[in-house]
Design a protein around this motif. Structure first.
Motif, PDB file in Angstrom:
ATOM      1  N   VAL A 138       0.860  -1.181   0.000  1.00 45.93           N
ATOM      2  CA  VAL A 138       0.000   0.000   0.000  1.00 45.93           C
ATOM      3  C   VAL A 138       0.893   1.226   0.000  1.00 45.93           C
ATOM      4  CG1 VAL A 138      -1.789   1.264   1.227  1.00 45.93           C
ATOM      5  CG2 VAL A 138      -1.781  -1.231   1.269  1.00 45.93           C
ATOM      6  N   THR A 139       0.636   2.131  -0.923  1.00 43.55           N
ATOM      7  CA  THR A 139       1.347   3.399  -0.984  1.00 43.55           C
ATOM      8  C   THR A 139       0.337   4.502  -0.735  1.00 43.55           C
ATOM      9  OG1 THR A 139       2.845   2.443  -2.625  1.00 43.55           O
ATOM     10  CG2 THR A 139       2.855   4.837  -2.398  1.00 43.55           C
ATOM     11  N   PHE A 140       0.646   5.397   0.217  1.00 44.28           N
ATOM     12  CA  PHE A 140      -0.293   6.470   0.527  1.00 44.28           C
ATOM     13  C   PHE A 140       0.425   7.804   0.533  1.00 44.28           C
ATOM     14  CE2 PHE A 140       1.479   5.563   4.647  1.00 44.28           C
ATOM     15  CZ  PHE A 140       1.522   6.787   5.291  1.00 44.28           C
ATOM     16  N   VAL A 141      -0.365   8.864   0.369  1.00 49.21           N
ATOM     17  CA  VAL A 141       0.127  10.237   0.421  1.00 49.21           C
ATOM     18  C   VAL A 141      -0.645  10.934   1.518  1.00 49.21           C
ATOM     19  CG1 VAL A 141       0.352  12.405  -0.834  1.00 49.21           C
ATOM     20  CG2 VAL A 141       0.674  10.239  -2.032  1.00 49.21           C
ATOM     21  N   GLY A 142       0.079  11.561   2.428  1.00 55.13           N
ATOM     22  CA  GLY A 142      -0.577  12.292   3.499  1.00 55.13           C
ATOM     23  C   GLY A 142       0.342  12.485   4.676  1.00 55.13           C
ATOM     24  N   ARG A 143      -0.164  13.262   5.649  1.00 51.96           N
ATOM     25  CA  ARG A 143       0.616  13.554   6.844  1.00 51.96           C
ATOM     26  C   ARG A 143       0.097  12.695   7.992  1.00 51.96           C
ATOM     27  NH1 ARG A 143       3.507  18.480   7.060  1.00 51.96           N
ATOM     28  NH2 ARG A 143       3.454  19.521   5.053  1.00 51.96           N
ATOM     29  N   VAL A 144       0.517  11.463   7.992  1.00 48.65           N
ATOM     30  CA  VAL A 144       0.134  10.532   9.043  1.00 48.65           C
ATOM     31  C   VAL A 144       1.268   9.533   9.231  1.00 48.65           C
ATOM     32  CG1 VAL A 144      -1.055   8.961   7.480  1.00 48.65           C
ATOM     33  CG2 VAL A 144      -1.758   9.050   9.854  1.00 48.65           C
ATOM     34  N   ASP A 145       1.382   9.013  10.437  1.00 46.30           N
ATOM     35  CA  ASP A 145       2.452   8.070  10.753  1.00 46.30           C
ATOM     36  C   ASP A 145       2.212   6.751  10.002  1.00 46.30           C
ATOM     37  OD1 ASP A 145       4.635   6.872  11.924  1.00 46.30           O
ATOM     38  OD2 ASP A 145       3.564   6.351  13.777  1.00 46.30           O
ATOM     39  N   PRO A 146       3.191   6.282   9.239  1.00 49.60           N
ATOM     40  CA  PRO A 146       3.013   5.018   8.515  1.00 49.60           C
ATOM     41  C   PRO A 146       2.710   3.837   9.433  1.00 49.60           C
ATOM     42  CG  PRO A 146       4.941   6.182   7.692  1.00 49.60           C
ATOM     43  CD  PRO A 146       4.463   6.932   8.886  1.00 49.60           C
ATOM     44  N   ALA A 147       3.212   3.855  10.669  1.00 49.95           N
ATOM     45  CA  ALA A 147       2.928   2.755  11.597  1.00 49.95           C
ATOM     46  C   ALA A 147       1.441   2.711  11.936  1.00 49.95           C
ATOM     47  CB  ALA A 147       3.767   2.909  12.863  1.00 49.95           C
ATOM     48  N   ASP A 148       0.813   3.899  12.086  1.00 54.32           N
ATOM     49  CA  ASP A 148      -0.637   3.934  12.353  1.00 54.32           C
ATOM     50  C   ASP A 148      -1.422   3.393  11.166  1.00 54.32           C
ATOM     51  OD1 ASP A 148      -0.142   5.029  14.823  1.00 54.32           O
ATOM     52  OD2 ASP A 148      -0.460   7.111  14.148  1.00 54.32           O
ATOM     53  N   VAL A 149      -0.996   3.785   9.968  1.00 53.08           N
ATOM     54  CA  VAL A 149      -1.667   3.310   8.759  1.00 53.08           C
ATOM     55  C   VAL A 149      -1.510   1.801   8.653  1.00 53.08           C
ATOM     56  CG1 VAL A 149      -1.698   3.432   6.238  1.00 53.08           C
ATOM     57  CG2 VAL A 149      -1.387   5.508   7.573  1.00 53.08           C
ATOM     58  N   GLN A 150      -0.310   1.306   8.922  1.00 57.18           N
ATOM     59  CA  GLN A 150      -0.076  -0.130   8.817  1.00 57.18           C
ATOM     60  C   GLN A 150      -0.911  -0.892   9.838  1.00 57.18           C
ATOM     61  OE1 GLN A 150       3.987  -1.356   8.708  1.00 57.18           O
ATOM     62  NE2 GLN A 150       3.448  -3.437   8.168  1.00 57.18           N
ATOM     63  N   ARG A 151      -1.020  -0.380  11.042  1.00 60.64           N
ATOM     64  CA  ARG A 151      -1.818  -1.040  12.078  1.00 60.64           C
ATOM     65  C   ARG A 151      -3.290  -1.116  11.659  1.00 60.64           C
ATOM     66  NH1 ARG A 151       0.631   0.946  15.958  1.00 60.64           N
ATOM     67  NH2 ARG A 151      -0.335   3.000  15.909  1.00 60.64           N
ATOM     68  N   GLU A 152      -3.835  -0.035  11.136  1.00 59.25           N
ATOM     69  CA  GLU A 152      -5.233  -0.016  10.695  1.00 59.25           C
ATOM     70  C   GLU A 152      -5.457  -0.954   9.512  1.00 59.25           C
ATOM     71  OE1 GLU A 152      -8.013   1.460  11.811  1.00 59.25           O
ATOM     72  OE2 GLU A 152      -6.914   2.167  13.562  1.00 59.25           O
ATOM     73  N   LEU A 153      -4.524  -0.940   8.573  1.00 61.93           N
ATOM     74  CA  LEU A 153      -4.676  -1.788   7.383  1.00 61.93           C
ATOM     75  C   LEU A 153      -4.472  -3.264   7.715  1.00 61.93           C
ATOM     76  CD1 LEU A 153      -3.025   0.378   4.603  1.00 61.93           C
ATOM     77  CD2 LEU A 153      -5.431   0.197   5.248  1.00 61.93           C
ATOM     78  N   ARG A 154      -3.610  -3.537   8.673  1.00 62.48           N
ATOM     79  CA  ARG A 154      -3.423  -4.924   9.092  1.00 62.48           C
ATOM     80  C   ARG A 154      -4.717  -5.458   9.719  1.00 62.48           C
ATOM     81  NH1 ARG A 154       1.159  -7.265   9.084  1.00 62.48           N
ATOM     82  NH2 ARG A 154       2.373  -5.364   9.334  1.00 62.48           N
ATOM     83  N   THR A 155      -5.395  -4.609  10.487  1.00 58.01           N
ATOM     84  CA  THR A 155      -6.685  -4.993  11.070  1.00 58.01           C
ATOM     85  C   THR A 155      -7.709  -5.236   9.970  1.00 58.01           C
ATOM     86  OG1 THR A 155      -6.188  -3.672  13.027  1.00 58.01           O
ATOM     87  CG2 THR A 155      -8.495  -4.290  12.672  1.00 58.01           C
ATOM     88  N   GLU A 156      -7.732  -4.363   8.972  1.00 58.77           N
ATOM     89  CA  GLU A 156      -8.689  -4.518   7.864  1.00 58.77           C
ATOM     90  C   GLU A 156      -8.379  -5.771   7.052  1.00 58.77           C
ATOM     91  OE1 GLU A 156     -12.022  -3.422   5.695  1.00 58.77           O
ATOM     92  OE2 GLU A 156     -11.250  -2.517   7.528  1.00 58.77           O
ATOM     93  N   LEU A 157      -7.113  -6.023   6.814  1.00 58.78           N
ATOM     94  CA  LEU A 157      -6.712  -7.196   6.026  1.00 58.78           C
ATOM     95  C   LEU A 157      -6.974  -8.488   6.803  1.00 58.78           C
ATOM     96  CD1 LEU A 157      -5.545  -7.668   3.232  1.00 58.78           C
ATOM     97  CD2 LEU A 157      -3.275  -7.647   4.214  1.00 58.78           C
ATOM     98  N   ALA A 158      -6.928  -8.426   8.120  1.00 59.83           N
ATOM     99  CA  ALA A 158      -7.206  -9.615   8.935  1.00 59.83           C
ATOM    100  C   ALA A 158      -8.675 -10.030   8.832  1.00 59.83           C
ATOM    101  CB  ALA A 158      -6.841  -9.350  10.389  1.00 59.83           C
ATOM    102  N   ARG A 159      -9.548  -9.105   8.444  1.00 57.91           N
ATOM    103  CA  ARG A 159     -10.964  -9.439   8.271  1.00 57.91           C
ATOM    104  C   ARG A 159     -11.187 -10.339   7.058  1.00 57.91           C
ATOM    105  NH1 ARG A 159     -13.886  -4.203   7.543  1.00 57.91           N
ATOM    106  NH2 ARG A 159     -15.511  -5.652   6.958  1.00 57.91           N
TER     107      ARG A 159
END
Length: 177
Positions: A138-159
């Motif tokens: 996943v490649t994203f553009v924005g002002r957010v911590d990549p670790a937070d994005v990864q944690r959220e996406l890992r939760t979504e992918l676990a579904r």
């Protein structure tokens, strides 16, 4: 690791065309082996088989513009093109296996799910995902911590109950200027 913690071995999906490879290979081996046997027998001084002598006599009397020759050549070319197309088409590569036996999901669907979830996060302007057999990038553009994005996406992918291990890589991209 105990036996119940070890994930089951995931077998790749096979398209229906792979069932035809066995009979085609066996037929080619039998036909080629028969021709090779007869050619070696003639080279070692034995007489040719009657079918080979008859076939050679018939072929010696045919011209290249004979309809039988042209139809046979056309059929051979069509068969060759068909086998080439079957060999080069991707088959079932766009599908990912799920834990439930026989269940699959489209890679584009998983990519859309992960992309949508990434774009819903605060601070993410845009996102894109590429889903492969064992990894989602996943490649994203924005002002957010990549670790937070990864944690959220890992939760979504676990579904999504994907079979086997599936890695998630999160990268930051360059925004438009």
């Amino acid at each position: 690791m105990t036996d119940d913690q070890i994930p089951p071995r995931v077998r790749r999906l096979r398209s229906n065309r792979t069932g035809w490879t066995g009979p085609v290979v066996v037929a080619a081996l039998v036909l080629g082996g028969g021709l090779l046997y007869d050619a070696v027998a003639v080279r070692t001084g034995h007489r040719a088989r009657p079918w080979r002598a008859e076939t050679a006599d018939r072929l010696a009397t045919l011209h290249l513009d004979d309809p039988v020759v042209l139809i046979s050549a056309g059929a051979a070319v069509l068969l060759g093109v068909l086998l080439l197309v079957l060999a080069l088409t991707p088959g079932l590569r766009r599908w990912l296996l799920l834990r439930q036996p026989g269940a699959v999901i489209d890679r584009a669907g998983v990519a859309a799910l992960v992309t949508r979830r990434a774009e819903q996060l605060d601070g993410v302007h845009s996102a894109g995902a590429k889903v492969r057999r064992g990894r989602t990038t996943v490649t994203f553009v924005g002002r957010v911590d990549p670790a937070d994005v990864q944690r959220e996406l890992r939760t979504e992918l676990a579904r999504v109950p994907l079979a086997g291990e599936h890695r998630l890589d999160v990268r930051t991209g360059k925004g438009r200027r």
